[in-house]
Every structure is written in C-alpha cells, then in structure tokens.
Motif scaffolding. Structure first.
Motif, short mmCIF file in Angstrom:
data_model
loop_
_atom_site.label_atom_id
_atom_site.label_comp_id
_atom_site.label_asym_id
_atom_site.label_seq_id
_atom_site.Cartn_x
_atom_site.Cartn_y
_atom_site.Cartn_z
N ASN A 179 -9.40 -62.65 16.83
CA ASN A 179 -10.84 -62.94 16.88
C ASN A 179 -11.36 -62.56 18.26
O ASN A 179 -10.70 -62.84 19.27
CB ASN A 179 -11.10 -64.43 16.65
CG ASN A 179 -10.84 -64.83 15.22
OD1 ASN A 179 -10.07 -64.18 14.52
ND2 ASN A 179 -11.48 -65.89 14.78
N GLY A 180 -12.53 -61.97 18.31
CA GLY A 180 -13.08 -61.61 19.61
C GLY A 180 -14.56 -61.28 19.53
O GLY A 180 -15.02 -60.70 18.55
N TYR A 181 -15.26 -61.69 20.57
CA TYR A 181 -16.69 -61.39 20.70
C TYR A 181 -16.93 -60.45 21.89
O TYR A 181 -18.05 -60.29 22.33
CB TYR A 181 -17.47 -62.68 20.93
CG TYR A 181 -17.67 -63.54 19.70
CD1 TYR A 181 -18.82 -63.41 18.95
CD2 TYR A 181 -16.72 -64.48 19.31
CE1 TYR A 181 -19.03 -64.21 17.83
CE2 TYR A 181 -16.92 -65.28 18.20
CZ TYR A 181 -18.08 -65.14 17.47
OH TYR A 181 -18.29 -65.93 16.36
N GLY A 182 -15.86 -59.88 22.43
CA GLY A 182 -15.95 -59.21 23.72
C GLY A 182 -16.48 -57.79 23.69
O GLY A 182 -16.59 -57.17 24.73
N ARG A 242 -14.95 -55.31 23.15
CA ARG A 242 -13.90 -54.42 23.61
C ARG A 242 -12.60 -54.89 22.93
O ARG A 242 -12.50 -56.05 22.52
CB ARG A 242 -13.74 -54.45 25.13
CG ARG A 242 -13.32 -55.79 25.67
CD ARG A 242 -13.32 -55.81 27.19
NE ARG A 242 -12.59 -56.95 27.70
CZ ARG A 242 -13.08 -58.18 27.76
NH1 ARG A 242 -14.31 -58.42 27.35
NH2 ARG A 242 -12.35 -59.17 28.23
N PHE A 258 -10.73 -71.02 21.71
CA PHE A 258 -10.28 -71.00 20.31
C PHE A 258 -8.77 -71.24 20.30
O PHE A 258 -8.02 -70.52 20.97
CB PHE A 258 -10.62 -69.63 19.71
CG PHE A 258 -10.31 -69.49 18.24
CD1 PHE A 258 -10.70 -70.47 17.33
CD2 PHE A 258 -9.68 -68.35 17.75
CE1 PHE A 258 -10.45 -70.32 15.97
CE2 PHE A 258 -9.43 -68.19 16.40
CZ PHE A 258 -9.81 -69.18 15.50
N ARG A 285 -7.41 -69.43 23.68
CA ARG A 285 -7.91 -68.21 24.30
C ARG A 285 -9.43 -68.21 24.17
O ARG A 285 -9.97 -68.68 23.17
CB ARG A 285 -7.31 -67.00 23.57
CG ARG A 285 -7.62 -65.64 24.17
CD ARG A 285 -6.92 -64.54 23.35
NE ARG A 285 -7.33 -64.62 21.95
CZ ARG A 285 -8.34 -63.94 21.43
NH1 ARG A 285 -9.01 -63.10 22.16
NH2 ARG A 285 -8.68 -64.10 20.16
N THR A 291 -12.61 -66.39 23.26
CA THR A 291 -12.86 -65.20 22.43
C THR A 291 -13.93 -64.29 23.01
O THR A 291 -14.15 -63.20 22.50
CB THR A 291 -13.27 -65.60 21.00
OG1 THR A 291 -14.45 -66.40 21.08
CG2 THR A 291 -12.17 -66.37 20.30
N TYR A 346 -11.58 -63.26 26.60
CA TYR A 346 -10.17 -63.02 26.25
C TYR A 346 -9.21 -63.69 27.25
O TYR A 346 -8.01 -63.42 27.24
CB TYR A 346 -9.84 -61.53 26.11
CG TYR A 346 -10.66 -60.80 25.05
CD1 TYR A 346 -11.43 -61.49 24.13
CD2 TYR A 346 -10.66 -59.41 24.99
CE1 TYR A 346 -12.19 -60.83 23.17
CE2 TYR A 346 -11.41 -58.74 24.02
CZ TYR A 346 -12.18 -59.45 23.12
OH TYR A 346 -12.92 -58.80 22.17
#
Lengths: 406, 123
Positions: free
Chosen positions: A292-295, A297, B53, B71, B73, B76
């Motif tokens: 999961n990521g909102y970055g 990148r 998260f 981590r 999100t 990162y």
C-alpha cells in the motif's frame, strides 16, 4: 530574450472562479473522471450549477500518470458492457467536445506466452465477440506482421505464442482529453476550482449537506467522489469505509524516437505494456508495487523487471534511454472491478476502484456516475458495480480475466 | 526499493519479501453468527490509511517467517518491526506529527522503534 518580447499567453480554456457558497452538486477530484462526470451532469442532466474541486492542479493526478491505453476487450458481460460503451464514447467525443485529443485507434494486442494464456485468450476473444466487442486471435506470424519489432523467436524465456487483438482500441493524448472536458464544462457553466482541498464534510443526520475545504465551506445537495487513490481518505472523512487498497503504479517514457511501434502491445504474463506516443516517446507501464502506498513513487526493482521484459520482447529498445519515470496511486478492489455507486451516506456517491485501468473508463465512468448522481439510482451499465456486490457476493472477477495490466 | 529490517535476519532488500496486507485481522470468533455485511467486512474491507499502517510481510527468500511492520504509506518510512503475535507497538513518527513529511530515511530511521534488535538477531 526579455520578458516583454514573449508572445501573448494563449486564451485560457477555462475560468478559475472563486467557489460560490453553494452548488446543486460538488464533484471532488478534478481528474478525467471528475471532469467527465461534470460534463455529463451538465450536458445530459441539465445540472450546470455544479463545481469540480481539485486539491492540486487540474488533471495532475493519475490523469497525468497513466499510459493512455483505451480498449474494451474484457471477459465478463458487465465489464465488456461498460468498457465498450466507454470506447464508443471515445469514438464520438473529439467531435462532441470539439477538440482533437489525438484519439488513435491503432489497435491493442494482448500477448499470450503460455498454454494457459493461449486458452484464456481464445476464450476471451469468443466472449468479446458475443458481446459485440471487436476481437481477433493472432498466430505469432500475424503478430509479427502487425508489429515487426516484436521478437517472436522461441528462444526467449516466455516466447510469444499468439495474441488477442482489438483493432478499435488505441491511445489518446491524456492531458488534451482533460482540457477538452474542462473547456466544455466551463462553457456549460461548471465551476472548476483548483487548489481546493476537501478537509471534511457537513452532514445533517446521515445526509451530506456541504463540503469543508481550504477555500471555505461549500453547501451542496449532492457530492460525487472521484478521487481515485485518495477515495479511502475521503470516505473516512465522510464516515464510511471502502473496499479499496491504494498502491503505487509506475510507468516511464524513453526519449523521442522515429516511429517504430505501430500499435499497442500488452503482456500480462511478463508485466509490461508498450506504445509509442505521437511525439515519439516509448511509453511503458509496469505492474503495481505490492505494498500500500500514497507516495506517487514505487520501488526500482519493479521498473527493472518491466524493462527486462520490454527488452526481451523488443530487442530494438535495448539502446533506448529512459527519460522519466513516475508513479500514480491506483485504487484497487479485490475483484479488480470499479465501484460506481451510492454510499452509506445519503446524497453522497462514489466513483472509485478503477485501479490500473481508469483512463480508458473516463467517458463511461462520467456518463454512468453523472446518471447516478442526478437521479439517485444507477445507470444500467453501472448497476453491477455497486458497493453492495461485496455483500451479495456478485463480484465481477476480472483478475483472472483481464489479469494484472489494465 | 525498501530496506526492510526483518526481526529475525536484519535489514534486507524488499525483493526478498512478499507483502501480506493489513496486520491484526483475526478470523471471526463466531463465524456462524456473522451476517453478510460482517462477512463482507472480514473478506473485502481493509484499512487503507494515508499514514502509519500495520502490515504483514513474509521474508520469503530469507527465514521464511511472517512478521509485522508499521510503515508510513505516504513517506514509506518504517516505524516499527515486530514478530507475529506481538501487539502493535506505539510509534511516534519523526517530527512527532501525525504523519512525517521530511523525516530521516534509510536504515537508521528504519530501526527506530523496533522492539527487538534486528541487527545480528539471526536464530
């Protein structure tokens, strides 16, 4: 050259109005889907006292970060119906919006590399034809004829065993698509408000009555969420949950080259999809990053994996240089199908979950979501894509059908 | 690429791991009593925060053990790593805000808040 010698700025395509204190409807998210929704609300339903709120600049999210592939060759009836309706809208929109956004029906090939792929592909061609979607099965020699730079030799790790081909599929110039919708929306009286971030919602009981933003409070009778990767964040503000996970999805372009790639080639098995933009860049997409990521990148090994696949399939690309890589935040559902639906909050509607394939769905999403917002009930095309399917179990499982790359 | 401090093996490249999604989602204790809405919640609804998260990872090409990680999100940044069965530790992101935007990155930050020392903790 001094500044006074610069030419006049060309005409702006839309106004940049201050938000009014109230609207009949507010669309959150000024990307392709939000703009298309506003356009069809105004054009088909006469709702012109509406606003599109965009927290950044217009079409600067996934609309600026996709690989612009447009196709409708999905396996299941529900998906084929909405994506084919969307493709038919793409075919008439340049004229309807009076804007040539370089929609190029150069065909899309989906390669098969294993016996399983071959069986699934031939099955999908049959299903597509029954649903009125143009589809063909190509043997390797025909693949080579259509796309001479593809390596169809059998001494690579995953040889090309054939491909499905949809001739009416293709690509379009994504930013021009957004500008075309934005200009038309503006002409119809829609307020497009950039740099306007939603920070909360006003509710009267279970009914949404307004939107709190960094530019003040806006009262409204209806709210449509079109925020792609940030849909969960908005839903949480509104007090409900979505079955969405946000992941980074990476893509890249090479520097400009002579035209070498006449069509669009996708390979789900080795996770790469490639076309050549009108200017000449090779545009390549990868699979999603796992976490999961909102970055906006992702991790480099995903690009490395994608490039390895691209170079094996297209040996000519070995000397091309990467110009730019980027990531978008895609809103994935567990059945890999979108959600265009009412929500647990009265008068609030959500269009999300398009995951890795939202660009092609832009007009179809706009048409059906506008209908849902205006009438309070779904259009026939988006009825199967309601939130309730996760409770009834009537999932539209395109994971196996369309695989990873949309 | 993430540099993930496995609680058993120490810091390793992300390519050695597989992702397991949200941590701490127990199987329903009373499965026969759940209605459709509750089953939908268990099967399809997961947290999707922009910020800290708690998630599961599997060190597939290392110790082949599952573990949990907190981590962020958005940045990162890895805030905590802990073994399966342990409760989620309270973490304070760098800067003390709800979400770090410019905090330190890299292995030193990755170890902040790790309950068991990951360095050389090979069984």
């Amino acid at each position: 050259m001094s500044a006074d010698k610069l030419p006049e700025h060309p005409d702006f395509l839309w106004r940049n109005p201050e938000p009014k204190s109230s609207y009949d409807a507010v669309i959150v998210g000024g990307g392709g889907h939000g703009l298309a929704t506003a356009y069809y609300l105004a054009q088909n339903h006469g709702m012109t006292n509406i606003a599109v709120l965009e927290k950044g600049w217009l079409a600067g999210g996934n609309m600026a970060r996709n690989t612009t592939i447009i196709r409708s060759n999905y396996l299941w009836d529900e998906s084929a119906a909405i994506y084919e309706a969307s493709l038919k809208l793409w075919e008439i929109l340049p004229e309807e919006l009076d804007y040539d956004f370089l929609f190029s029906q150069r065909g899309v090939m989906n390669l098969a590399h294993t016996l399983g792929d071959v069986r699934e592909s031939i099955r999908r061609v049959g299903a597509n034809r029954l649903n009125g979607v143009d589809a063909e099965w190509l043997e390797p020699a025909q693949v080579k004829e259509l796309c001479p730079i593809l390596n169809i030799s059998d001494n690579i790790r995953y040889p090309v065993l054939g491909a499905t081909y949809q001739p009416r599929a293709g690509i379009a110039k994504h930013d021009h698509v957004a500008w075309a919708f934005a200009r038309k929306c503006d002409q119809l009286g829609v307020d497009i408000i950039q740099n306007c971030e939603v920070t909360g919602f006003l509710k009267d009981g279970n009914r949404v009555v307004g939107v709190k933003t960094n530019q003040g409070t806006i009262h409204t009778e209806k709210v449509g969420l079109c925020a792609a990767g940030h849909s969960s964040v908005l839903a949480e503000m509104a007090g409900f949950r979505l079955p969405i996970q946000s992941h980074p999805l990476q893509a890249l372009v090479s520097e400009l080259h002579e035209p070498v790639h006449p069509t669009v080639v996708m390979s789900n098995h080795v996770h790469v999809y490639v076309s050549q933009a009108h200017k000449g860049e090779l545009v390549m997409g990868a699979g999603v990053d796992s976490y999961n990521g909102y970055g906006q990148r992702g991790s480099f090994h995903v690009i490395e994996h994608q490039m390895a696949a691209a170079v094996e399939l297209f040996p000519i690309f070995a000397r091309a240089h990467v110009l730019r890589t980027w990531g978008g935040i895609v809103d994935t559902t567990l059945d890999a199908s979108p959600i265009v639906s009412t929500t647990p909050v009265d008068n609030m509607f959500v269009n999300c979950g398009w995951g890795t394939g939202g660009f092609k769905g832009t007009p179809g999403a706009g048409l059906t979501f506008a209908h849902t917002i205006a009438t309070g009930t779904p259009h026939a095309l988006n009825r199967p894509f309601a939130l309730e399917r996760f409770e009834t179990g009537a999932l539209i499982d395109e994971h196996g059908a369309a695989a990873v790359a949309h | 690429m993430l540099l993930i401090p496995c609680p058993h093996c120490g810091p390793r490249d992300e390519t050695e791991f597989h992702y397991g999604g949200q941590a701490h989602v127990p199987y329903p204790g009373n499965p026969n009593e759940l209605d459709d809405r509750q089953w939908a919640e268990f099967l399809f609804y997961r947290e999707n925060p922009k910020g800290a998260f708690a998630e599961r990872w599997l060190h597939s090409t290392g110790c082949r053990q599952w573990f949990n990680m907190v981590r962020d999100t958005a940045t990162y940044d890895i805030q905590a790593v802990y073994r399966m069965g342990e409760p989620r530790p309270t973490t304070t992101p760098p800067g003390g805000g709800s979400r770090a935007t410019g905090g330190p990155t890299g292995p030193s930050a990755a170890h902040a808040g790790t309950p068991a020392s990951p360095e050389g903790a090979r069984p």
